[in-house]
Design a protein around this motif. Structure first.
Motif, PDB file in Angstrom:
ATOM      1  N   GLN A 123      23.624 166.412  58.729  1.00 31.38           N
ATOM      2  CA  GLN A 123      23.634 167.608  59.589  1.00 31.38           C
ATOM      3  C   GLN A 123      24.293 168.785  58.886  1.00 31.38           C
ATOM      4  N   ARG A 124      25.394 168.524  58.204  1.00 27.05           N
ATOM      5  CA  ARG A 124      26.100 169.586  57.489  1.00 27.05           C
ATOM      6  C   ARG A 124      25.218 170.175  56.390  1.00 27.05           C
ATOM      7  N   ARG A 125      24.490 169.329  55.684  1.00 27.21           N
ATOM      8  CA  ARG A 125      23.699 169.797  54.543  1.00 27.21           C
ATOM      9  C   ARG A 125      22.404 170.492  54.945  1.00 27.21           C
ATOM     10  N   ILE A 126      21.891 170.207  56.140  1.00 32.19           N
ATOM     11  CA  ILE A 126      20.636 170.856  56.546  1.00 32.19           C
ATOM     12  C   ILE A 126      20.806 171.737  57.783  1.00 32.19           C
ATOM     13  N   LYS A 127      22.020 172.122  58.094  1.00 26.80           N
ATOM     14  CA  LYS A 127      22.245 172.906  59.314  1.00 26.80           C
ATOM     15  C   LYS A 127      21.478 174.225  59.297  1.00 26.80           C
ATOM     16  N   PHE A 128      21.235 174.798  58.114  1.00 32.46           N
ATOM     17  CA  PHE A 128      20.504 176.057  58.010  1.00 32.46           C
ATOM     18  C   PHE A 128      19.050 175.925  58.465  1.00 32.46           C
ATOM     19  N   VAL A 141      15.784 165.002  62.757  1.00 32.39           N
ATOM     20  CA  VAL A 141      15.977 164.137  61.600  1.00 32.39           C
ATOM     21  C   VAL A 141      16.725 162.883  62.040  1.00 32.39           C
ATOM     22  N   LEU A 142      16.203 161.736  61.628  1.00 28.94           N
ATOM     23  CA  LEU A 142      16.843 160.453  61.918  1.00 28.94           C
ATOM     24  C   LEU A 142      17.495 159.953  60.635  1.00 28.94           C
ATOM     25  N   ALA A 143      18.803 159.704  60.681  1.00 28.01           N
ATOM     26  CA  ALA A 143      19.540 159.235  59.504  1.00 28.01           C
ATOM     27  C   ALA A 143      20.493 158.124  59.936  1.00 28.01           C
ATOM     28  N   ARG A 144      20.872 157.289  58.972  1.00 26.68           N
ATOM     29  CA  ARG A 144      21.844 156.237  59.288  1.00 26.68           C
ATOM     30  C   ARG A 144      23.088 156.867  59.918  1.00 26.68           C
ATOM     31  N   ALA A 145      23.662 156.181  60.879  1.00 23.13           N
ATOM     32  CA  ALA A 145      24.807 156.707  61.622  1.00 23.13           C
ATOM     33  C   ALA A 145      25.969 157.087  60.706  1.00 23.13           C
ATOM     34  N   ASP A 146      26.192 156.314  59.631  1.00 22.69           N
ATOM     35  CA  ASP A 146      27.334 156.583  58.761  1.00 22.69           C
ATOM     36  C   ASP A 146      27.159 157.857  57.909  1.00 22.69           C
ATOM     37  N   ILE A 147      25.930 158.361  57.796  1.00 26.93           N
ATOM     38  CA  ILE A 147      25.715 159.586  57.009  1.00 26.93           C
ATOM     39  C   ILE A 147      25.152 160.736  57.846  1.00 26.93           C
ATOM     40  N   ALA A 148      24.948 160.513  59.140  1.00 23.29           N
ATOM     41  CA  ALA A 148      24.315 161.513  60.002  1.00 23.29           C
ATOM     42  C   ALA A 148      25.081 162.839  60.004  1.00 23.29           C
TER      43      ALA A 148
END
Length: 194
Positions: free
Chosen positions: A90-95, A79-86
């Motif tokens: 990661q925390r929300r989709i770690k599962f 998953v590619l996300a803006r650096a400020d929310i990465a």
């Protein structure tokens, strides 16, 4: 290696493909996440080795899509996300087991992350296969032990005699010890709860 990319626009998806051209043998870019999921659902086997998801997507941010993708696909997910929310992503989709990269990033980071995600996915699949085999072996041992208990109780055999009896029947009938144990348990099913 087959790689899918899902992004808000086709140009963004194709840009991901260009960054991964040395890894890919086949690439498909999607700007419609539903279309990508439909292809994955229709495929008998995983239609690709890895899926790169660039957030946000066209119809949603992309977290639900990533969760659904992890359920329906055996592919490695990046998953590619803006650096400020990465970190939050990661925390929300770690599962899901997805790897998250903060944007912007050097092209080499994406290629290396895809390689690592594929290695991790292979290791997880290997461990799942080993776990499944060990569970089967444990079930076999439990069934054989229950069958030995039946032989001990109803035929007055010792544990060694019961064990040898199961082994001999297995060799004589060319069945596995588990199959013999199941036969014994069925024989005594009316006598004992198995």
């Amino acid at each position: 290696m087959k790689i899918f990319a899902v992004a808000k626009t086709e140009e963004a998806a194709n840009g991901i493909g260009a960054a991964l051209e040395e890894l890919c043998t086949e690439f498909s870019g999607f700007s419609d996440e539903r279309e990508a999921l439909e292809i994955i659902e229709r495929a008998e086997k995983t239609p690709c080795d890895a899926v790169v998801v660039s957030l946000p997507l066209k119809s949603e941010f992309g977290l639900d899509f990533t969760a659904e993708l992890s359920k329906k696909s055996g592919a490695a997910i990046i998953v590619l996300a803006r650096a400020d929310i990465a970190e939050e992503v990661q925390r929300r989709i770690k599962f899901t087991g997805a790897f998250v990269i903060g944007k912007p990033f050097p092209k080499s980071v994406l290629a290396n992350t895809v390689k690592m995600a594929l290695l991790a996915k292979e290791n997880i699949q290997r461990l799942e296969r080993e776990n499944s085999e060990l569970s089967k072996q444990l079930d076999d041992v439990k069934a054989i032990d229950r069958a030995k208990c039946c032989l001990i109780e109803y035929l007055n055999l010792t544990e060694n005699q019961a064990h040898r009896h199961i082994q001999k029947l297995a060799m004589d009938t060319r069945k596995t010890q588990r199959e013999i144990a199941d036969d014994i348990l069925r024989t005594y099913a009316g006598v004992v709860n198995v």
